[in-house]
Design a protein around this motif. Structure first.
Motif, mmCIF file in Angstrom:
data_model
loop_
_atom_site.group_PDB
_atom_site.id
_atom_site.type_symbol
_atom_site.label_atom_id
_atom_site.label_comp_id
_atom_site.label_asym_id
_atom_site.label_seq_id
_atom_site.Cartn_x
_atom_site.Cartn_y
_atom_site.Cartn_z
ATOM 1 N N UNK A 237 -8.254 2.083 -4.210
ATOM 2 C CA UNK A 237 -8.381 2.744 -5.333
ATOM 3 C C UNK A 237 -9.720 3.339 -4.146
ATOM 4 N N UNK A 238 -10.058 4.503 -4.989
ATOM 5 C CA UNK A 238 -12.195 4.687 -4.351
ATOM 6 C C UNK A 238 -11.671 4.924 -3.135
ATOM 7 N N UNK A 239 -10.198 4.844 -2.183
ATOM 8 C CA UNK A 239 -10.758 5.883 -0.481
ATOM 9 C C UNK A 239 -9.724 6.069 -0.109
ATOM 10 N N UNK A 240 -9.540 6.890 1.039
ATOM 11 C CA UNK A 240 -8.459 7.710 2.006
ATOM 12 C C UNK A 240 -7.946 6.505 2.501
ATOM 13 N N UNK A 241 -7.379 6.927 3.488
ATOM 14 C CA UNK A 241 -6.586 6.451 4.214
ATOM 15 C C UNK A 241 -5.614 6.691 4.451
ATOM 16 N N UNK B 147 0.739 -1.025 -0.099
ATOM 17 C CA UNK B 147 0.053 0.029 0.009
ATOM 18 C C UNK B 147 1.030 1.230 -0.439
ATOM 19 N N UNK B 148 1.661 1.423 -1.429
ATOM 20 C CA UNK B 148 2.106 2.365 -0.940
ATOM 21 C C UNK B 148 1.300 3.727 -1.476
ATOM 22 N N UNK B 149 -0.058 3.817 -1.329
ATOM 23 C CA UNK B 149 -0.976 4.869 -1.435
ATOM 24 C C UNK B 149 -2.020 3.855 -1.273
ATOM 25 N N UNK C 272 -11.828 14.904 -7.990
ATOM 26 C CA UNK C 272 -10.732 14.462 -8.909
ATOM 27 C C UNK C 272 -10.137 12.630 -8.991
ATOM 28 N N UNK C 273 -11.593 12.236 -8.556
ATOM 29 C CA UNK C 273 -11.446 11.281 -8.723
ATOM 30 C C UNK C 273 -10.231 10.394 -8.353
ATOM 31 N N UNK C 274 -9.865 10.997 -7.205
ATOM 32 C CA UNK C 274 -8.031 10.131 -7.029
ATOM 33 C C UNK C 274 -7.982 10.821 -5.129
ATOM 34 N N UNK C 275 -7.048 9.648 -4.488
ATOM 35 C CA UNK C 275 -6.662 10.436 -3.327
ATOM 36 C C UNK C 275 -5.469 11.219 -3.613
ATOM 37 N N UNK C 276 -5.040 12.326 -2.364
ATOM 38 C CA UNK C 276 -4.795 13.389 -2.414
ATOM 39 C C UNK C 276 -4.074 13.263 -1.119
ATOM 40 N N UNK C 277 -2.609 13.736 -0.773
ATOM 41 C CA UNK C 277 -2.033 13.753 0.582
ATOM 42 C C UNK C 277 -3.068 14.619 1.543
ATOM 43 N N UNK D 265 -6.720 11.497 1.566
ATOM 44 C CA UNK D 265 -7.636 11.956 1.620
ATOM 45 C C UNK D 265 -8.191 11.944 0.240
ATOM 46 N N UNK D 266 -9.641 11.396 0.014
ATOM 47 C CA UNK D 266 -9.977 10.915 -1.543
ATOM 48 C C UNK D 266 -10.853 12.240 -1.639
ATOM 49 N N UNK D 267 -11.145 12.149 -3.100
ATOM 50 C CA UNK D 267 -11.477 12.836 -3.398
ATOM 51 C C UNK D 267 -12.125 13.174 -4.949
ATOM 52 N N UNK D 268 -13.436 12.849 -4.566
ATOM 53 C CA UNK D 268 -14.687 12.512 -5.099
ATOM 54 C C UNK D 268 -14.281 13.423 -6.714
#
Length: 326
Positions: free
Chosen positions: A41-45, A36-38, A59-64, A54-57
């Motif tokens: 998919x479709x989740x934060x954590x 889990x380097x990130x 952007x459809x991606x997670x960002x720090x 934090x997952x952004x709906x």
């Protein structure tokens, strides 16, 4: 050549029969399940360094998560940063979670992604502004951290070779903004380049090809990148692609996005036309594709213009098929 042989020839900057079609002749392992380097998919954590995403709906991606930083002072990295114990990781389970058994190794190139390279991991740990400041105020400490991270990445490569046995790895480290590099070329050469070089060399020692994924605009760095033994550079179309192909001079294959940002913006503004898309991409695919050392990053189409891009790429790749002489 078979499609797999053709794709490996492209990745190795050798003679190809036809420009490959991305995603079709390749089995890609995106490491958000097995290691889990990130977050998944479709989740934060939290990732395996403990950093919060934090997952952004939208952007459809997670960002720090910008509200939480594990490392406040780069000088404290030895005490604060906890590197994952790769020997204790359940790699057999990781292989199962990443569905490696579904790879058709006879017909597909196995590509394992390695996320969060030197600069990316630094700013995930510290936050973007603090990471940039650390490059300038504490270059020795940043260099020491990058050395430790390069050791970690090389050991990760050993594990990937043993358990995944990929044909190629895609190594992520974004180096540019929309207008230029995040840092001066001299800072990149001093702190980032030698650590990436170690990872490239170790990858090749293991018999694995190396694809460098790096977003942003950093044309000033292309001469350096092309001399590092990197097999493929996956970059954005905001770069001078024709110049990059010229500078690489057959030593490195270029894979570039296809006006993703401009087409999306123009389409939403109502000014993008099918004629413009067809004319532009057909011309570029033909001009750059003749080198035999370029192919576009053509996504599975989800918009009308992406369908047009794919149609034009199919035309050009068959128009150029069989014309490559070296």
């Amino acid at each position: 050549m078979t499609p797999k042989e053709n794709l490996l020839a492209m990745y190795s900057h050798k003679k190809i029969d036809i420009m490959p079609m991305p995603f079709e002749d390749e089995f890609t392992v995106y490491p958000v399940n097995g290691f889990t380097e990130r977050p998944v998919f479709n989740q934060g954590g939290r990732d395996w360094f403990g950093c919060l995403w934090e997952y952004s709906e939208a952007a459809q991606a997670a960002a720090p998560d910008i509200n939480e930083h594990i490392l406040e002072d780069i000088c404290d990295w030895r005490e604060v940063v906890k590197f994952p114990d790769l020997d204790a990781w359940d790699w057999e389970k990781a292989v199962q979670l990443d569905n490696l058994d579904k790879a058709d190794r006879e017909h597909q190139v196995v590509n394992v992604m390695m996320l969060n390279g030197m600069f990316e991991r630094l700013h995930v740990l510290m936050g973007f502004e603090e990471a940039l400041c650390a490059l300038l105020t504490e270059p020795e400490e940043v260099g020491a951290f990058f050395d430790a991270l390069a050791d970690f990445k090389c050991k990760l490569l050993d594990k990937l070779k043993e358990y995944y046995n990929p044909d190629i790895v895609t190594f992520h480290d974004d180096w540019g903004t929309q207008r230029g590099p995040f840092m001066s070329p001299d800072t990149w050469r001093e702190l980032v380049k030698p650590r990436i070089q170690r990872i490239v060399d170790h990858c090749h020692e293991l018999g694995i090809l190396f694809l460098m994924h790096s977003c942003g605009k950093y044309d000033q760095l292309i001469p350096d990148i092309s001399e590092m033994g990197i097999d493929v550079l996956q970059c954005m179309d905001i770069m001078d692609i024709g110049k990059a192909i010229e500078i690489a001079d057959g030593r490195m294959t270029i894979q570039a996005s296809v006006h993703t940002q401009i087409y999306e913006a123009d389409d939403k503004s109502g000014i993008l036309t099918e004629e413009k898309v067809r004319e532009q991409v057909h011309r570029e695919f033909t001009e750059w594709g003749k080198s035999g050392k370029y192919y576009p990053f053509v996504l599975p189409p989800s918009t009308w213009y992406e369908k047009v891009i794919r149609e034009e790429y199919e035309k050009v790749r068959h128009e150029l098929a069989g014309t490559y002489i070296k």
